[in-house]
Scaffold this motif. Structure first.
Motif, PDB file in Angstrom:
ATOM      1  N   ASP A   1       0.849  13.522 -12.337  1.00  0.00           N
ATOM      2  CA  ASP A   1      -0.348  12.977 -11.746  1.00  0.00           C
ATOM      3  C   ASP A   1       0.719  12.174 -11.045  1.00  0.00           C
ATOM      4  OD1 ASP A   1      -2.490  14.174 -12.917  1.00  0.00           O
ATOM      5  OD2 ASP A   1      -2.663  12.843 -14.195  1.00  0.00           O
ATOM      6  N   LEU A   2       2.110  11.785 -11.531  1.00  0.00           N
ATOM      7  CA  LEU A   2       3.239  11.468 -10.996  1.00  0.00           C
ATOM      8  C   LEU A   2       3.738  10.956  -9.541  1.00  0.00           C
ATOM      9  CD1 LEU A   2       4.028   9.744 -14.329  1.00  0.00           C
ATOM     10  CD2 LEU A   2       2.224   8.646 -12.905  1.00  0.00           C
ATOM     11  N   PHE A   3       3.930  12.405  -9.443  1.00  0.00           N
ATOM     12  CA  PHE A   3       3.942  13.164  -8.006  1.00  0.00           C
ATOM     13  C   PHE A   3       3.292  12.397  -7.097  1.00  0.00           C
ATOM     14  CE2 PHE A   3       5.331  16.754 -10.913  1.00  0.00           C
ATOM     15  CZ  PHE A   3       6.577  16.215 -10.955  1.00  0.00           C
ATOM     16  N   ARG A   4       3.994  12.405  -6.186  1.00  0.00           N
ATOM     17  CA  ARG A   4       3.493  11.557  -4.638  1.00  0.00           C
ATOM     18  C   ARG A   4       3.261  12.585  -3.760  1.00  0.00           C
ATOM     19  NH1 ARG A   4       8.146   8.847  -6.453  1.00  0.00           N
ATOM     20  NH2 ARG A   4       8.930   6.870  -4.985  1.00  0.00           N
ATOM     21  N   THR A   5       1.890  12.170  -3.287  1.00  0.00           N
ATOM     22  CA  THR A   5       0.900  13.025  -2.479  1.00  0.00           C
ATOM     23  C   THR A   5       0.643  12.307  -1.407  1.00  0.00           C
ATOM     24  OG1 THR A   5      -1.131  11.772  -2.633  1.00  0.00           O
ATOM     25  CG2 THR A   5      -0.884  13.276  -4.444  1.00  0.00           C
ATOM     26  N   ARG A   6       0.521  13.562  -0.137  1.00  0.00           N
ATOM     27  CA  ARG A   6       0.222  13.217   1.084  1.00  0.00           C
ATOM     28  C   ARG A   6      -0.223  11.924   0.888  1.00  0.00           C
ATOM     29  NH1 ARG A   6       3.403  15.588   4.028  1.00  0.00           N
ATOM     30  NH2 ARG A   6       3.949  17.555   3.380  1.00  0.00           N
ATOM     31  N   LEU A   7      -1.112  11.190   0.109  1.00  0.00           N
ATOM     32  CA  LEU A   7      -2.219   9.624   0.802  1.00  0.00           C
ATOM     33  C   LEU A   7      -1.074   8.528  -0.065  1.00  0.00           C
ATOM     34  CD1 LEU A   7      -4.753   7.993   1.360  1.00  0.00           C
ATOM     35  CD2 LEU A   7      -4.631   8.295  -1.586  1.00  0.00           C
ATOM     36  N   THR A   8      -0.209   8.599  -0.740  1.00  0.00           N
ATOM     37  CA  THR A   8       0.929   7.848  -1.782  1.00  0.00           C
ATOM     38  C   THR A   8       1.880   7.998  -0.166  1.00  0.00           C
ATOM     39  OG1 THR A   8       1.788   9.508  -2.685  1.00  0.00           O
ATOM     40  CG2 THR A   8       0.381   7.970  -3.564  1.00  0.00           C
ATOM     41  N   HIS A   9       2.790   9.185   0.109  1.00  0.00           N
ATOM     42  CA  HIS A   9       2.885   9.507   0.986  1.00  0.00           C
ATOM     43  C   HIS A   9       3.413   8.539   2.490  1.00  0.00           C
ATOM     44  CE1 HIS A   9       6.510  10.446   4.097  1.00  0.00           C
ATOM     45  NE2 HIS A   9       5.656  10.813   4.726  1.00  0.00           N
ATOM     46  N   SER A  10       1.834   8.513   2.779  1.00  0.00           N
ATOM     47  CA  SER A  10       1.747   8.342   3.767  1.00  0.00           C
ATOM     48  C   SER A  10       1.220   6.711   3.834  1.00  0.00           C
ATOM     49  CB  SER A  10      -0.218   8.357   4.648  1.00  0.00           C
ATOM     50  OG  SER A  10      -0.138   9.750   4.533  1.00  0.00           O
ATOM     51  N   LEU A  11       1.046   5.939   2.868  1.00  0.00           N
ATOM     52  CA  LEU A  11       1.134   4.731   2.627  1.00  0.00           C
ATOM     53  C   LEU A  11       2.342   4.039   2.744  1.00  0.00           C
ATOM     54  CD1 LEU A  11      -1.674   3.912  -0.769  1.00  0.00           C
ATOM     55  CD2 LEU A  11      -1.861   3.741   2.246  1.00  0.00           C
ATOM     56  N   GLU A  12       3.525   4.926   1.786  1.00  0.00           N
ATOM     57  CA  GLU A  12       5.485   4.243   1.980  1.00  0.00           C
ATOM     58  C   GLU A  12       5.347   3.994   3.514  1.00  0.00           C
ATOM     59  OE1 GLU A  12       7.154   6.482  -1.218  1.00  0.00           O
ATOM     60  OE2 GLU A  12       5.620   6.408  -2.633  1.00  0.00           O
ATOM     61  N   VAL A  13       5.329   5.084   3.943  1.00  0.00           N
ATOM     62  CA  VAL A  13       5.533   5.447   5.666  1.00  0.00           C
ATOM     63  C   VAL A  13       4.836   4.110   6.278  1.00  0.00           C
ATOM     64  CG1 VAL A  13       5.645   6.301   7.843  1.00  0.00           C
ATOM     65  CG2 VAL A  13       5.999   7.817   5.563  1.00  0.00           C
ATOM     66  N   ALA A  14       3.935   3.477   5.667  1.00  0.00           N
ATOM     67  CA  ALA A  14       3.239   2.234   6.460  1.00  0.00           C
ATOM     68  C   ALA A  14       3.653   1.459   6.007  1.00  0.00           C
ATOM     69  CB  ALA A  14       1.839   1.456   6.360  1.00  0.00           C
ATOM     70  N   GLN A  15       4.287   1.168   4.601  1.00  0.00           N
ATOM     71  CA  GLN A  15       4.753  -0.273   4.217  1.00  0.00           C
ATOM     72  C   GLN A  15       6.407   0.030   5.215  1.00  0.00           C
ATOM     73  OE1 GLN A  15       7.858  -0.201   1.808  1.00  0.00           O
ATOM     74  NE2 GLN A  15       7.633  -2.344   2.407  1.00  0.00           N
ATOM     75  N   LEU A  16       7.164   0.866   4.722  1.00  0.00           N
ATOM     76  CA  LEU A  16       8.956   0.692   5.346  1.00  0.00           C
ATOM     77  C   LEU A  16       8.127   0.245   7.190  1.00  0.00           C
ATOM     78  CD1 LEU A  16      10.311   3.237   3.520  1.00  0.00           C
ATOM     79  CD2 LEU A  16      10.313   1.323   3.403  1.00  0.00           C
ATOM     80  N   GLY A  17       7.197   1.590   7.569  1.00  0.00           N
ATOM     81  CA  GLY A  17       6.946   0.634   8.916  1.00  0.00           C
ATOM     82  C   GLY A  17       6.568  -0.450   9.290  1.00  0.00           C
ATOM     83  N   ARG A  18       5.875  -1.271   8.936  1.00  0.00           N
ATOM     84  CA  ARG A  18       5.835  -2.562   9.026  1.00  0.00           C
ATOM     85  C   ARG A  18       6.572  -3.598   8.889  1.00  0.00           C
ATOM     86  NH1 ARG A  18      -0.747  -4.066   9.293  1.00  0.00           N
ATOM     87  NH2 ARG A  18       0.514  -5.890   9.631  1.00  0.00           N
ATOM     88  N   SER A  19       7.624  -3.186   7.704  1.00  0.00           N
ATOM     89  CA  SER A  19       8.628  -4.166   7.302  1.00  0.00           C
ATOM     90  C   SER A  19       9.460  -4.214   8.951  1.00  0.00           C
ATOM     91  CB  SER A  19       9.591  -3.289   6.138  1.00  0.00           C
ATOM     92  OG  SER A  19       8.561  -3.839   4.770  1.00  0.00           O
ATOM     93  N   MET A  20       9.730  -2.962   9.551  1.00  0.00           N
ATOM     94  CA  MET A  20      10.589  -2.516  10.132  1.00  0.00           C
ATOM     95  C   MET A  20      10.393  -3.260  11.170  1.00  0.00           C
ATOM     96  SD  MET A  20      12.918   0.504   9.473  1.00  0.00           S
ATOM     97  CE  MET A  20      11.135   1.098   9.245  1.00  0.00           C
ATOM     98  N   ALA A  21       8.764  -3.273  11.952  1.00  0.00           N
ATOM     99  CA  ALA A  21       8.017  -3.377  12.883  1.00  0.00           C
ATOM    100  C   ALA A  21       8.262  -5.117  13.081  1.00  0.00           C
ATOM    101  CB  ALA A  21       6.626  -2.821  13.433  1.00  0.00           C
ATOM    102  N   HIS A  22       7.638  -5.760  12.323  1.00  0.00           N
ATOM    103  CA  HIS A  22       8.394  -7.413  11.621  1.00  0.00           C
ATOM    104  C   HIS A  22       9.610  -7.573  12.594  1.00  0.00           C
ATOM    105  CE1 HIS A  22       6.500 -11.668  10.923  1.00  0.00           C
ATOM    106  NE2 HIS A  22       8.050 -11.061  10.067  1.00  0.00           N
ATOM    107  N   SER A  23      10.440  -6.758  12.124  1.00  0.00           N
ATOM    108  CA  SER A  23      12.444  -7.714  11.948  1.00  0.00           C
ATOM    109  C   SER A  23      12.597  -7.898  14.015  1.00  0.00           C
ATOM    110  CB  SER A  23      13.063  -7.238  11.441  1.00  0.00           C
ATOM    111  OG  SER A  23      12.869  -7.290  10.480  1.00  0.00           O
ATOM    112  N   LEU A  24      11.717  -5.932  14.447  1.00  0.00           N
ATOM    113  CA  LEU A  24      11.709  -5.830  15.885  1.00  0.00           C
ATOM    114  C   LEU A  24      11.371  -6.612  16.955  1.00  0.00           C
ATOM    115  CD1 LEU A  24      13.140  -2.011  14.598  1.00  0.00           C
ATOM    116  CD2 LEU A  24      14.600  -3.815  15.557  1.00  0.00           C
ATOM    117  N   GLY A  25      10.411  -7.023  16.731  1.00  0.00           N
ATOM    118  CA  GLY A  25       8.969  -7.379  17.355  1.00  0.00           C
ATOM    119  C   GLY A  25       7.906  -6.741  18.395  1.00  0.00           C
ATOM    120  N   LEU A  26       8.044  -5.293  17.270  1.00  0.00           N
ATOM    121  CA  LEU A  26       6.788  -4.525  17.735  1.00  0.00           C
ATOM    122  C   LEU A  26       5.476  -4.148  16.845  1.00  0.00           C
ATOM    123  CD1 LEU A  26       9.154  -1.523  17.216  1.00  0.00           C
ATOM    124  CD2 LEU A  26       8.705  -2.845  18.246  1.00  0.00           C
ATOM    125  N   ASN A  27       4.650  -3.813  16.674  1.00  0.00           N
ATOM    126  CA  ASN A  27       3.336  -3.917  16.561  1.00  0.00           C
ATOM    127  C   ASN A  27       2.992  -3.389  15.768  1.00  0.00           C
ATOM    128  OD1 ASN A  27       0.266  -3.674  16.692  1.00  0.00           O
ATOM    129  ND2 ASN A  27       0.314  -4.910  18.311  1.00  0.00           N
TER     130      ASN A  27
END
Length: 395
Positions: free
Chosen positions: A74-100
């Motif tokens: 139950d504790l291994f990543r799934t496609r859903l949790t992976h997608s949420l992690e990608v979104a979190q990392l992406g938003r963090s970097m986008a904010h610092s780079l002036g991206l949407n």
């Protein structure tokens, strides 16, 4: 105050003011395939994100495999949790780079919607089955999901997402297919492959966030599974550097392997995020794009530094050899491939077993691939058991 009155008086929340000139602005979107009036309280990219979150393909990601199959823990990543992690990392970097940030989040949440059950093993098996009919690739399937397969609106198929979101979902595309799409949809998502251009900077950023996320969480899941150990990982320079730093800063954590691993991964993630921000800022300063379209006509601008690129490549080679090709993983994925092949074979010979009537569809074999690709791990196993009488994995 009734709902209609609230909608009429609600302010429009526009976040484009925070986006740099090279970023994608929702107000300047190239639009949707079918025109819709804009929402009064959300930008078009926010609306795309919300449509993705509410679609059935997104919900199914919770039972789709990343590396370890759904039944393995139950504790291994799934496609859903992976997608949420990608979104979190992406938003963090986008904010610092002036991206949407909203566009990055929408692309991240949708980028794996087309994945089959059983991860890449399922994709490889389904691609093999579909070779005589055009093959199968999960990235193309993700776009097919949001363009055609989701049926939630009375006047069109799909989610009718913005061009920029669809462009970001389509990470790769054969030139011949892109040319065909360009004929059907001029200046659409196939154009950049024909013209040799790049996707938006938000799409480029999401691709790197995807790589950063799966490298880190595959280490975590690999250790949790027992197939990797902290000692094995010491041969990876990126890991070893932060292991030494962590132990120097917190000597007592040597007696707490889970805490030690979590801190190493946290530091690895942070350093990779900061590296992308630094390297991309340098690229932006060098090339100085003054619009999102100008950035598309330049070389890829969102990137690692050369040193981090080498370290990331070394990590990926280690994971491929020590985890993805581990005998235990290979045995499981070989069995999963058999499930997909046998499902495909059965349905192709017994199309009446499929929901609806695929024989009446324009392309019945593609409809069959759509059905299998949409399955979760556990549904595929249940169907395989129902149709063959065999249980290939113990519950």
């Amino acid at each position: 105050m009734n709902d209609r009155r609230v909608m009429e008086t609600a302010p429009t929340f526009v976040r484009d003011d925070a986006v740099a000139p090279w970023g994608s602005r929702a107000a300047e979107s190239k639009g949707r395939r079918w025109h819709e009036p804009s929402a009064p309280t959300r930008t078009d990219f926010q609306r795309d994100r919300d449509r993705i979150v509410h679609c059935s393909a997104f919900r199914r990601l919770v039972y789709k495999t990343q590396v370890f199959l759904n039944h393995e823990g139950d504790l291994f990543r799934t496609r859903l949790t992976h997608s949420l992690e990608v979104a979190q990392l992406g938003r963090s970097m986008a904010h610092s780079l002036g991206l949407n940030e909203d566009l990055v989040e929408a692309i991240a949440l949708a980028h794996d919607l087309g994945h089959t059950p059983f991860g890449h093993a399922g994709q490889d098996a389904l691609d093999g089955c579909m070779k005589p009919y055009g093959g199968f690739e999960h990235n193309l399937q993700s776009l097919r999901v949001v363009d055609k397969l989701e049926q939630r609106y009375p006047e069109w198929d799909g989610l009718n997402l913005c061009f920029e979101t669809r462009e970001g979902i389509l990470k790769r595309c054969p030139l011949s297919l892109a040319q065909e799409w360009e004929r059907d949809e001029p200046n659409g998502v196939g154009r950049r492959f024909v013209a040799g251009e790049q996707p938006s900077l938000e799409a480029q950023l999401t691709n790197l966030a995807d790589e950063i996320a799966y490298n880190a969480h595959d280490i975590d899941d690999g250790v949790r599974s027992g197939l990797l150990t902290l000692d094995m990982l010491r041969e990876v320079p990126l890991f070893e550097r932060f292991r030494e730093q962590t132990l120097a800063d917190h000597p007592a954590v040597a007696n707490h392997p889970r805490r030690l691993l979590a801190e190493i991964i946290r530091r690895m993630l942070s350093e990779q995020v900061y590296d992308v921000i630094r390297a991309t800022r340098q690229q932006l300063a060098t090339h100085a794009p003054d619009s999102a379209d100008m950035a598309r006509r330049m070389p890829p601008l969102v990137c690692f530094s050369e040193d981090m690129k080498r370290e990331s490549a070394t990590l990926k080679r280690f994971l491929f050899r020590a985890l993805y090709r581990h005998p235990q993983v290979m045995a499981t994925t070989d069995t999963a491939k058999t499930v997909i092949v046998e499902l495909f074979d059965f349905y192709s010979r017994n199309p009446n077993e499929l929901p609806g009537d695929p024989a009446q569809k324009a392309n019945p074999m593609r409809a069959l691939a759509d059905y299998i690709a949409g399955m979760t791990d556990r549904y595929a196993l249940r169907e395989h058991h129902r149709l063959t009488g065999r249980r290939v994995f113990l519950d």
